[in-house]
Design a protein around this motif. Structure first.
Motif, PDB file in Angstrom:
ATOM      1  N   VAL A 199       0.893  -1.586  -0.080  1.00 15.43           N
ATOM      2  CA  VAL A 199      -0.196  -0.219   0.320  1.00 15.43           C
ATOM      3  C   VAL A 199       1.173   1.329   0.147  1.00 15.43           C
ATOM      4  N   LEU A 200       0.507   1.872  -1.029  1.00 19.97           N
ATOM      5  CA  LEU A 200       1.669   3.375  -0.888  1.00 19.97           C
ATOM      6  C   LEU A 200       1.254   4.679  -0.054  1.00 19.97           C
ATOM      7  N   LYS A 201       2.467   5.284   0.274  1.00 17.98           N
ATOM      8  CA  LYS A 201       2.147   6.682   0.461  1.00 17.98           C
ATOM      9  C   LYS A 201       1.393   7.302  -0.566  1.00 17.98           C
ATOM     10  N   GLU A 202       0.776   8.519   0.943  1.00 17.46           N
ATOM     11  CA  GLU A 202       0.546   9.525  -0.589  1.00 17.46           C
ATOM     12  C   GLU A 202       1.470  10.249  -0.970  1.00 17.46           C
ATOM     13  N   SER A 203       2.489  10.578  -0.574  1.00 15.32           N
ATOM     14  CA  SER A 203       3.347  10.747  -1.105  1.00 15.32           C
ATOM     15  C   SER A 203       4.295   9.787  -2.396  1.00 15.32           C
ATOM     16  N   GLU A 204       4.176   8.493  -2.279  1.00  9.30           N
ATOM     17  CA  GLU A 204       4.545   7.882  -3.084  1.00  9.30           C
ATOM     18  C   GLU A 204       4.017   8.025  -4.577  1.00  9.30           C
ATOM     19  N   TRP A 205       2.343   7.430  -4.290  1.00  4.45           N
ATOM     20  CA  TRP A 205       1.897   7.968  -6.158  1.00  4.45           C
ATOM     21  C   TRP A 205       2.084   8.813  -6.284  1.00  4.45           C
ATOM     22  N   GLN A 206       1.956  10.642  -5.594  1.00  6.27           N
ATOM     23  CA  GLN A 206       2.288  11.152  -5.504  1.00  6.27           C
ATOM     24  C   GLN A 206       3.182  11.618  -6.619  1.00  6.27           C
ATOM     25  N   ALA A 207       3.624  11.124  -6.216  1.00 10.19           N
ATOM     26  CA  ALA A 207       5.833  11.249  -7.109  1.00 10.19           C
ATOM     27  C   ALA A 207       5.583  10.738  -7.904  1.00 10.19           C
ATOM     28  N   THR A 208       5.196   9.281  -8.381  1.00  5.00           N
ATOM     29  CA  THR A 208       4.770   8.524  -9.817  1.00  5.00           C
ATOM     30  C   THR A 208       4.332   8.365 -10.713  1.00  5.00           C
ATOM     31  N   ASP A 209       4.778   9.075 -11.858  1.00  4.11           N
ATOM     32  CA  ASP A 209       3.519   9.624 -12.716  1.00  4.11           C
ATOM     33  C   ASP A 209       2.737   8.230 -13.233  1.00  4.11           C
ATOM     34  N   TRP A 210       3.370   7.061 -13.463  1.00  9.22           N
ATOM     35  CA  TRP A 210       2.353   6.116 -14.635  1.00  9.22           C
ATOM     36  C   TRP A 210       0.970   5.696 -13.550  1.00  9.22           C
ATOM     37  N   ILE A 211       1.071   6.301 -12.244  1.00 13.56           N
ATOM     38  CA  ILE A 211       0.295   6.001 -11.486  1.00 13.56           C
ATOM     39  C   ILE A 211      -1.023   6.578 -12.458  1.00 13.56           C
ATOM     40  N   HIS A 212      -1.174   7.542 -11.971  1.00 16.77           N
ATOM     41  CA  HIS A 212      -1.429   8.347 -13.369  1.00 16.77           C
ATOM     42  C   HIS A 212      -1.451   8.401 -14.107  1.00 16.77           C
ATOM     43  N   LEU A 213      -0.530   7.928 -14.835  1.00 13.57           N
ATOM     44  CA  LEU A 213      -0.914   7.576 -16.441  1.00 13.57           C
ATOM     45  C   LEU A 213      -2.257   6.207 -16.524  1.00 13.57           C
ATOM     46  N   TYR A 214      -1.607   5.711 -15.936  1.00 14.12           N
ATOM     47  CA  TYR A 214      -2.642   3.984 -16.065  1.00 14.12           C
ATOM     48  C   TYR A 214      -3.911   4.719 -15.892  1.00 14.12           C
ATOM     49  N   MET A 215      -4.234   5.438 -14.828  1.00 19.58           N
ATOM     50  CA  MET A 215      -5.456   5.528 -14.262  1.00 19.58           C
ATOM     51  C   MET A 215      -6.132   6.784 -15.656  1.00 19.58           C
ATOM     52  N   GLU A 216      -5.302   7.546 -16.152  1.00 19.49           N
ATOM     53  CA  GLU A 216      -6.069   8.461 -17.522  1.00 19.49           C
ATOM     54  C   GLU A 216      -6.325   7.984 -18.293  1.00 19.49           C
ATOM     55  N   LEU A 217      -5.346   6.288 -18.611  1.00 19.45           N
ATOM     56  CA  LEU A 217      -6.116   5.573 -19.770  1.00 19.45           C
ATOM     57  C   LEU A 217      -6.597   4.778 -20.068  1.00 19.45           C
ATOM     58  N   LEU A 218      -7.276   4.750 -18.580  1.00 27.45           N
ATOM     59  CA  LEU A 218      -8.136   3.801 -18.850  1.00 27.45           C
ATOM     60  C   LEU A 218      -9.699   4.743 -18.556  1.00 27.45           C
ATOM     61  N   LEU A 219      -9.349   6.153 -18.179  1.00 33.27           N
ATOM     62  CA  LEU A 219     -10.453   6.472 -18.484  1.00 33.27           C
ATOM     63  C   LEU A 219     -10.852   7.321 -19.534  1.00 33.27           C
ATOM     64  N   CYS A 220      -9.437   7.229 -20.363  1.00 31.37           N
ATOM     65  CA  CYS A 220      -9.793   7.697 -21.918  1.00 31.37           C
ATOM     66  C   CYS A 220     -10.503   6.619 -22.331  1.00 31.37           C
ATOM     67  N   ALA A 221     -10.374   5.037 -22.460  1.00 29.84           N
ATOM     68  CA  ALA A 221     -10.445   4.140 -22.960  1.00 29.84           C
ATOM     69  C   ALA A 221     -11.910   3.904 -22.295  1.00 29.84           C
ATOM     70  N   ASN A 222     -12.061   3.683 -21.692  1.00 27.40           N
ATOM     71  CA  ASN A 222     -13.853   4.018 -21.382  1.00 27.40           C
ATOM     72  C   ASN A 222     -14.473   4.869 -21.781  1.00 27.40           C
ATOM     73  N   ASP A 223     -14.455   6.290 -21.996  1.00 27.71           N
ATOM     74  CA  ASP A 223     -15.025   7.426 -22.891  1.00 27.71           C
ATOM     75  C   ASP A 223     -14.420   7.932 -23.578  1.00 27.71           C
TER      76      ASP A 223
END
Length: 335
Positions: A199-223
């Motif tokens: 389970v990532l700390k907030e500072s870790e996932w905020q600093a991990t660009d690919w987590i945001h990329l994966y989430m945004e890719l999912l949203l784009c693919a779905n819509d």
């Protein structure tokens, strides 16, 4: 009276119909694709084609609105290259891309990227291949600096294969944990298993660009409609929690799991007005998403879905009979 017909390239023919010479220059589908294959689908300017030939459509990104789906595919390619080479290239801008005339397509993107740590600018070529409509299921099979396209990378396929305009191949894991259908959302007790989950700390996932990329890719693919017409539709997106599942529990320190070739990423988020085909319950509501990453020689594959408890209910109904079990395995086989 003549009619101006624009081909799928920069060439313009001043004629009501294509002439015999035009068709001779095209040479037929096999000649056309042989010419496209010379640049692996990236540089098709000047290659003759004809209407309804089923070739690639060329897009100049300087002359059209930004498409978030294509932009994120380009970012995925740079992510794949950075993981392989230990670099930090970021997308500067898309220059052009070519795609098939299909709902599910391959994209051949040429883009400009910059690595601030190296103070280096490069022109990249990135290819992605979609496998599903309205769902994140995409494979990046090429990501390279354009001037090094003839060099063999350790992450590329060991031998050059024949050019295929659109294929459905994907990265395949050696572990059954990352093949087959996506898992259900883990329980709180399961998340306490530190050999399996981190389970990532907030500072870790905020600093991990690919987590945001994966989430945004999912949203784009779905819509896809919003990705093409509403560049701000993800502007209020907020990631709340992130957990990553791997099969390398003995690796120390735990955050090294972020570099694992195979991982299931569990993301809790809010900030969307609606999720098409899922719900229409507003921006303030927390939602969940699961994205799987698998990297194998030559490929990086992402598969993702929005998750709700209904997924488990549907699966339990489907798997009541042995026949349905066999059908389900066939339908959801990944790889």
């Amino acid at each position: 009276m003549t009619t101006e017909v624009v081909k799928n390239t920069t060439e313009v023919v001043e004629s009501e119909y294509f002439t015999k010479e035009d068709y001779e220059a095209w040479g037929g589908p096999s000649v056309y694709w042989d010419r496209v294959a010379e640049s692996d689908g990236f540089d098709i300017e000047g290659i003759p084609t004809t209407p309804f030939s089923g070739g690639l459509i060329a897009r100049n990104c300087n002359l059209m609105p930004e498409n978030l789906m294509v932009k994120h595919y380009a970012m995925l390619g740079l992510h794949r290259y950075n993981m392989s080479e230990g670099t930090s290239f970021e997308l500067d801008r898309l220059i052009k891309y070519n795609k098939l005339q299909n709902a599910v397509s391959s994209y051949y993107m040429t883009l400009l990227a910059y690595d601030p740590s190296l103070r280096q600018e490069e022109t990249f070529q990135v290819r992605t291949d979609e496998r599903k409509v309205n769902r994140l299921d995409v494979t990046c099979s090429i990501s390279r600096p354009r001037d090094k396209k003839d060099e063999v990378s350790t992450e590329e396929l060991p031998t050059k294969e024949p050019f295929v305009p659109h294929f459905y191949r994907c990265a395949v894991s050696d572990s059954t944990l990352f093949n087959g259908e996506l898992p259900d959302w883990p329980s709180d007790d399961a998340l306490n298993d530190t050999n399996r989950f981190y389970v990532l700390k907030e500072s870790e996932w905020q600093a991990t660009d690919w987590i945001h990329l994966y989430m945004e890719l999912l949203l784009c693919a779905n819509d896809r409609a919003s990705a093409q017409r509403r560049p701000d539709f993800m502007s209020d997106l907020q990631i709340l929690k992130v957990a990553i599942e791997t099969d390398i529990g003995g690796m120390k320190p735990p955050n090294e799991r972020l570099k694992a070739n195979c991982a299931n990423v569990y993301i809790t988020f809010k900030g969307l007005e609606t999720v098409p085909r899922i719900d229409e319950i507003g921006k303030h509501v927390e939602r969940k998403a699961i994205v799987r990453r698998v990297i194998s020689p030559g490929f990086l594959t992402l598969v993702g879905k929005h998750w709700s408890g209904k997924d488990t209910e549907k699966r339990s109904v489907t798997l009541k009979s042995g026949e349905n079990v066999r059908r389900s395995r066939k339908r959801y086989r990944f790889g």
